[in-house]
Design a protein around this motif. Structure first.
Motif, PDB file in Angstrom:
ATOM      1  N   LEU A 178      35.518  89.993 -17.196  1.00 48.20           N
ATOM      2  CA  LEU A 178      35.726  91.413 -16.931  1.00 48.20           C
ATOM      3  C   LEU A 178      34.524  92.038 -16.232  1.00 48.20           C
ATOM      4  CD1 LEU A 178      37.430  92.421 -20.302  1.00 48.20           C
ATOM      5  CD2 LEU A 178      38.485  91.671 -18.173  1.00 48.20           C
ATOM      6  N   LEU A 179      33.340  91.487 -16.459  1.00 48.73           N
ATOM      7  CA  LEU A 179      32.164  91.975 -15.737  1.00 48.73           C
ATOM      8  C   LEU A 179      32.318  91.731 -14.241  1.00 48.73           C
ATOM      9  CD1 LEU A 179      29.244  90.750 -18.043  1.00 48.73           C
ATOM     10  CD2 LEU A 179      30.286  93.011 -17.964  1.00 48.73           C
ATOM     11  N   MET A 180      32.961  90.622 -13.882  1.00 44.73           N
ATOM     12  CA  MET A 180      33.091  90.267 -12.466  1.00 44.73           C
ATOM     13  C   MET A 180      34.049  91.182 -11.718  1.00 44.73           C
ATOM     14  SD  MET A 180      30.937  87.915 -12.358  1.00 44.73           S
ATOM     15  CE  MET A 180      31.181  87.610 -10.616  1.00 44.73           C
ATOM     16  N   ILE A 181      34.967  91.840 -12.429  1.00 49.02           N
ATOM     17  CA  ILE A 181      35.937  92.699 -11.747  1.00 49.02           C
ATOM     18  C   ILE A 181      35.587  94.173 -11.892  1.00 49.02           C
ATOM     19  CG2 ILE A 181      37.791  91.019 -11.981  1.00 49.02           C
ATOM     20  CD1 ILE A 181      38.862  92.756 -14.290  1.00 49.02           C
ATOM     21  N   GLY A 182      34.360  94.476 -12.331  1.00 50.37           N
ATOM     22  CA  GLY A 182      33.875  95.847 -12.332  1.00 50.37           C
ATOM     23  C   GLY A 182      34.122  96.630 -13.591  1.00 50.37           C
ATOM     24  N   LEU A 227      35.639  85.262 -11.319  1.00 53.52           N
ATOM     25  CA  LEU A 227      35.426  85.085  -9.880  1.00 53.52           C
ATOM     26  C   LEU A 227      36.749  84.943  -9.144  1.00 53.52           C
ATOM     27  CD1 LEU A 227      32.394  82.625 -10.012  1.00 53.52           C
ATOM     28  CD2 LEU A 227      32.334  85.005  -9.271  1.00 53.52           C
ATOM     29  N   LEU A 228      37.701  84.223  -9.754  1.00 50.79           N
ATOM     30  CA  LEU A 228      39.020  84.069  -9.148  1.00 50.79           C
ATOM     31  C   LEU A 228      39.727  85.414  -9.048  1.00 50.79           C
ATOM     32  CD1 LEU A 228      41.196  82.084  -8.115  1.00 50.79           C
ATOM     33  CD2 LEU A 228      42.012  81.917 -10.473  1.00 50.79           C
ATOM     34  N   GLY A 229      39.646  86.213 -10.130  1.00 49.22           N
ATOM     35  CA  GLY A 229      40.265  87.537 -10.092  1.00 49.22           C
ATOM     36  C   GLY A 229      39.616  88.449  -9.067  1.00 49.22           C
ATOM     37  N   LEU A 230      38.296  88.364  -8.923  1.00 52.87           N
ATOM     38  CA  LEU A 230      37.589  89.170  -7.928  1.00 52.87           C
ATOM     39  C   LEU A 230      38.033  88.796  -6.517  1.00 52.87           C
ATOM     40  CD1 LEU A 230      35.309  91.173  -7.189  1.00 52.87           C
ATOM     41  CD2 LEU A 230      33.728  89.237  -7.251  1.00 52.87           C
ATOM     42  N   ALA A 231      38.208  87.511  -6.260  1.00 57.13           N
ATOM     43  CA  ALA A 231      38.574  87.059  -4.915  1.00 57.13           C
ATOM     44  C   ALA A 231      40.030  87.372  -4.579  1.00 57.13           C
ATOM     45  CB  ALA A 231      38.318  85.557  -4.789  1.00 57.13           C
ATOM     46  N   ILE A 232      40.928  87.212  -5.565  1.00 64.87           N
ATOM     47  CA  ILE A 232      42.363  87.342  -5.281  1.00 64.87           C
ATOM     48  C   ILE A 232      42.856  88.763  -5.524  1.00 64.87           C
ATOM     49  CG2 ILE A 232      44.667  86.567  -5.950  1.00 64.87           C
ATOM     50  CD1 ILE A 232      43.502  83.848  -6.559  1.00 64.87           C
ATOM     51  N   PHE A 233      42.700  89.266  -6.735  1.00 63.78           N
ATOM     52  CA  PHE A 233      43.321  90.535  -7.098  1.00 63.78           C
ATOM     53  C   PHE A 233      42.623  91.742  -6.476  1.00 63.78           C
ATOM     54  CE2 PHE A 233      44.190  87.878 -11.012  1.00 63.78           C
ATOM     55  CZ  PHE A 233      45.470  87.538 -10.603  1.00 63.78           C
ATOM     56  N   ILE A 234      41.296  91.674  -6.329  1.00 64.84           N
ATOM     57  CA  ILE A 234      40.559  92.829  -5.800  1.00 64.84           C
ATOM     58  C   ILE A 234      40.336  92.708  -4.298  1.00 64.84           C
ATOM     59  CG2 ILE A 234      38.356  94.059  -5.885  1.00 64.84           C
ATOM     60  CD1 ILE A 234      38.256  93.556  -8.848  1.00 64.84           C
ATOM     61  N   ASN A 235      39.768  91.581  -3.857  1.00 66.61           N
ATOM     62  CA  ASN A 235      39.457  91.448  -2.428  1.00 66.61           C
ATOM     63  C   ASN A 235      40.689  91.201  -1.570  1.00 66.61           C
ATOM     64  OD1 ASN A 235      36.775  91.792  -3.063  1.00 66.61           O
ATOM     65  ND2 ASN A 235      36.295  89.609  -3.099  1.00 66.61           N
ATOM     66  N   PHE A 236      41.648  90.407  -2.071  1.00 68.87           N
ATOM     67  CA  PHE A 236      42.823  90.075  -1.261  1.00 68.87           C
ATOM     68  C   PHE A 236      43.945  91.086  -1.454  1.00 68.87           C
ATOM     69  CE2 PHE A 236      46.796  87.777  -0.413  1.00 68.87           C
ATOM     70  CZ  PHE A 236      46.550  87.342   0.883  1.00 68.87           C
ATOM     71  N   PHE A 237      44.347  91.332  -2.692  1.00 67.29           N
ATOM     72  CA  PHE A 237      45.443  92.277  -2.954  1.00 67.29           C
ATOM     73  C   PHE A 237      44.970  93.717  -3.036  1.00 67.29           C
ATOM     74  CE2 PHE A 237      47.316  88.311  -4.615  1.00 67.29           C
ATOM     75  CZ  PHE A 237      48.516  88.325  -3.931  1.00 67.29           C
ATOM     76  N   GLU A 238      43.652  93.951  -3.059  1.00 72.18           N
ATOM     77  CA  GLU A 238      43.055  95.282  -3.063  1.00 72.18           C
ATOM     78  C   GLU A 238      43.535  96.143  -4.231  1.00 72.18           C
ATOM     79  OE1 GLU A 238      43.671  97.021   0.742  1.00 72.18           O
ATOM     80  OE2 GLU A 238      42.309  95.639   1.772  1.00 72.18           O
ATOM     81  N   LEU A 239      43.631  95.540  -5.404  1.00 72.17           N
ATOM     82  CA  LEU A 239      43.942  96.296  -6.615  1.00 72.17           C
ATOM     83  C   LEU A 239      42.696  97.071  -7.058  1.00 72.17           C
ATOM     84  CD1 LEU A 239      46.025  93.655  -8.609  1.00 72.17           C
ATOM     85  CD2 LEU A 239      46.869  95.615  -7.310  1.00 72.17           C
ATOM     86  N   PRO A 240      42.872  98.160  -7.818  1.00 74.29           N
ATOM     87  CA  PRO A 240      41.711  98.990  -8.191  1.00 74.29           C
ATOM     88  C   PRO A 240      40.741  98.237  -9.102  1.00 74.29           C
ATOM     89  CG  PRO A 240      43.676  99.680  -9.378  1.00 74.29           C
ATOM     90  CD  PRO A 240      44.136  98.710  -8.336  1.00 74.29           C
ATOM     91  N   ARG A 241      39.448  98.430  -8.846  1.00 70.47           N
ATOM     92  CA  ARG A 241      38.429  97.825  -9.687  1.00 70.47           C
ATOM     93  C   ARG A 241      38.384  98.526 -11.039  1.00 70.47           C
ATOM     94  NH1 ARG A 241      34.521  94.761  -6.988  1.00 70.47           N
ATOM     95  NH2 ARG A 241      33.066  95.190  -8.687  1.00 70.47           N
ATOM     96  N   VAL A 248      43.992  94.857 -13.606  1.00 72.45           N
ATOM     97  CA  VAL A 248      43.278  93.689 -13.082  1.00 72.45           C
ATOM     98  C   VAL A 248      42.691  92.866 -14.229  1.00 72.45           C
ATOM     99  CG1 VAL A 248      41.447  92.925 -11.533  1.00 72.45           C
ATOM    100  CG2 VAL A 248      42.764  94.964 -10.978  1.00 72.45           C
ATOM    101  N   GLY A 249      42.137  93.558 -15.230  1.00 68.29           N
ATOM    102  CA  GLY A 249      41.608  92.838 -16.382  1.00 68.29           C
ATOM    103  C   GLY A 249      42.673  92.030 -17.085  1.00 68.29           C
ATOM    104  N   GLY A 250      43.881  92.602 -17.213  1.00 68.53           N
ATOM    105  CA  GLY A 250      44.979  91.874 -17.834  1.00 68.53           C
ATOM    106  C   GLY A 250      45.413  90.671 -17.020  1.00 68.53           C
ATOM    107  N   LEU A 251      45.413  90.803 -15.702  1.00 68.64           N
ATOM    108  CA  LEU A 251      45.774  89.675 -14.842  1.00 68.64           C
ATOM    109  C   LEU A 251      44.765  88.537 -14.977  1.00 68.64           C
ATOM    110  CD1 LEU A 251      46.880  91.610 -11.623  1.00 68.64           C
ATOM    111  CD2 LEU A 251      48.360  90.313 -13.156  1.00 68.64           C
TER     112      LEU A 251
END
Length: 432
Positions: free
Chosen positions: A361-365, A269-283, A288-291
């Motif tokens: 990893l399910l949470m980040i797509g 959930l933290l990665g979904l909120a920060i790396f994907i929604n805020f920094f807009e990294l690719p799903r 993103v999974g490594g982060l």
């Protein structure tokens, strides 16, 4: 001694002592028996688990194949030359159907032809396309080829060794008769399933493989290792060697220990909120999974690294400082090399934990259906645990053995990593 003890004879005292010792010995035997029973139950549970997985998954390493005499007829293919554009539109399915009709000439009705055509996998035309592309001289010639059988055929063939009737499923009596004819003539055999290791995911079980998931796991763990190990070791060195002992450092230590017990899905959930929604990294990317897995494994690496630093005797530091070494020279030239085996062990255990994670990893797509094999950390990918999750949810019976086989591969990597951690610790660890 009390008055009661004074009145006891020597024989009575000896008997009481023997009774007391016998009671202690019985309790020790009971406790030892409970320990042995617990260990035996654990081993039995592991054996049952491994037996079930291996019995279900071993079939995925072989795949049924059908031998056919295929003629690359230009009229059936609808091409007169071999080039990229012609091969794209060539009718390889028609060539396969023509070969099946020649093998079973008595098939006439439309329903029987439909049954006949379903003997071969829907991915077989791509096999012929690759053959003709690699050897254009085959156009107009006949060639004996082995084509992958359909998953229903493969399931039926594998079940024949378990029972005379076999598992029919969607296999009709007529289709079962054709399969038996092919087996008797040696035109249907079980061969090593290279597709399982060389292809990505597929909707068809006989075409599904784990290569994309393996490379996705590799890139994800690579990002995790590159980020988590240096950061974790640096944090451990600061907290153990430089940080002052006050309420703030105590608060940091408590939070690090608490983070090690946080459910992994929270990090997702933290990665979904920060790396994907805020920094807009690719799903669904290994980056993103490594982060996300870096955040999850950092507490484990920091705790193990601090324990390794504490295990270095203070005399090492005092001797280095006494000879004129600076604080940094003492740490990097003397303390850190001695603590590195414990740090590496903690890092390997952390990587093994990250390899088996699914929820974050399910949470980040990374649960997306990925067919193409990733070539970098930004390509869409999935990982092996998520691939197992997807296959376990598939309705086809043939995916059951693919799921178990993928679990066997994952367990092999986990066992190898944990074994490496134990061997590394035993080989490099120093006892003071």
């Amino acid at each position: 001694m009390t008055d009661t003890n004074r009145n006891l004879t020597q024989e009575q005292v000896r008997q009481r002592i023997e009774q007391h010792l016998a009671s202690r010995h019985r309790k020790e035997k009971v406790f030892r028996g409970l320990g042995i029973a617990s260990v035996a139950f654990g081993i039995l549970a592991v054996l049952v688990l491994f037996t079930d997985i291996i019995s279900k998954g071993s079939g995925a390493f072989v795949q049924s194949a059908i031998q056919l005499e295929v003629t690359y007829d230009p009229l059936v293919l609808g091409i007169d030359k071999v080039d990229e554009e012609s091969l794209t539109w060539a009718n390889f399915t028609g060539v396969i159907r023509e070969a099946l009709r020649e093998r079973f000439p008595k098939v006439q009705s439309r329903s029987e032809k439909r049954e006949l055509y379903s003997l071969v996998s829907s991915g077989a035309p791509f096999t012929l396309r690759k053959r003709l592309q690699s050897d254009p001289e085959l156009l107009g010639k006949t060639q004996t080829v082995w084509l992958t059988a359909d998953d229903d055929v493969d399931t039926f063939v594998k079940s024949l060794s378990d029972s005379k009737e076999g598992f029919r499923g969607r296999t009709s009596d007529q289709k079962a008769e054709w399969i038996q004819q092919l087996i008797d003539s040696g035109e249907l055999k079980k061969r090593f399933n290279t597709t399982f290791f060389t292809q990505g995911d597929s909707r068809e079980p006989e075409q599904a493989g784990i290569r994309a998931a393996l490379l996705g796991s590799f890139f994800t763990l690579l990002v995790t290792l590159v980020l988590s190990f240096p950061i974790g070791v640096a944090a451990a060195i600061y907290l153990e060697e430089y940080a002052p002992k006050n309420k703030w450092t105590d608060l940091i230590e408590v939070n690090i220990n608490n983070l090690a017990a946080v459910p992994s899905i929270v990090f997702g959930l933290l990665g979904l909120a920060i790396f994907i929604n805020f920094f807009e990294l690719p799903r669904s990317a290994p980056l993103v999974g490594g982060l996300v897995l870096t955040l999850m494994t950092l507490p484990t690496i920091i705790i193990s690294s601090r324990a390794a630093l504490k295990a270095v005797p203070p005399s090492i530091r005092e001797a280095a400082l006494g000879l004129g070494a600076s604080r940094m020279q003492t740490i990097f030239h003397h303390v850190l090399p001695l603590a590195m085996p414990g740090m590496l062990t903690g890092a390997i255990i952390g990587m093994a934990q990250a390899l088996g994670e699914t929820a974050p990893l399910l949470m980040i797509g990374m649960v997306a259906f990925i067919v193409d094999v990733p070539t970098g950390i930004t390509d869409p990918a999935t990982v092996l645990p998520v691939q197992i999750f997807l296959w376990a949810d598939s309705p086809e019976r043939a995916f059951v053995e693919r799921t178990s086989a993928a679990i066997m591969v994952l367990l092999s990597f986990l066992i190898a990593m944990n074994t490496a951690a134990v061997l590394l610790r035993k080989k490099l660890e120093r006892r003071w």
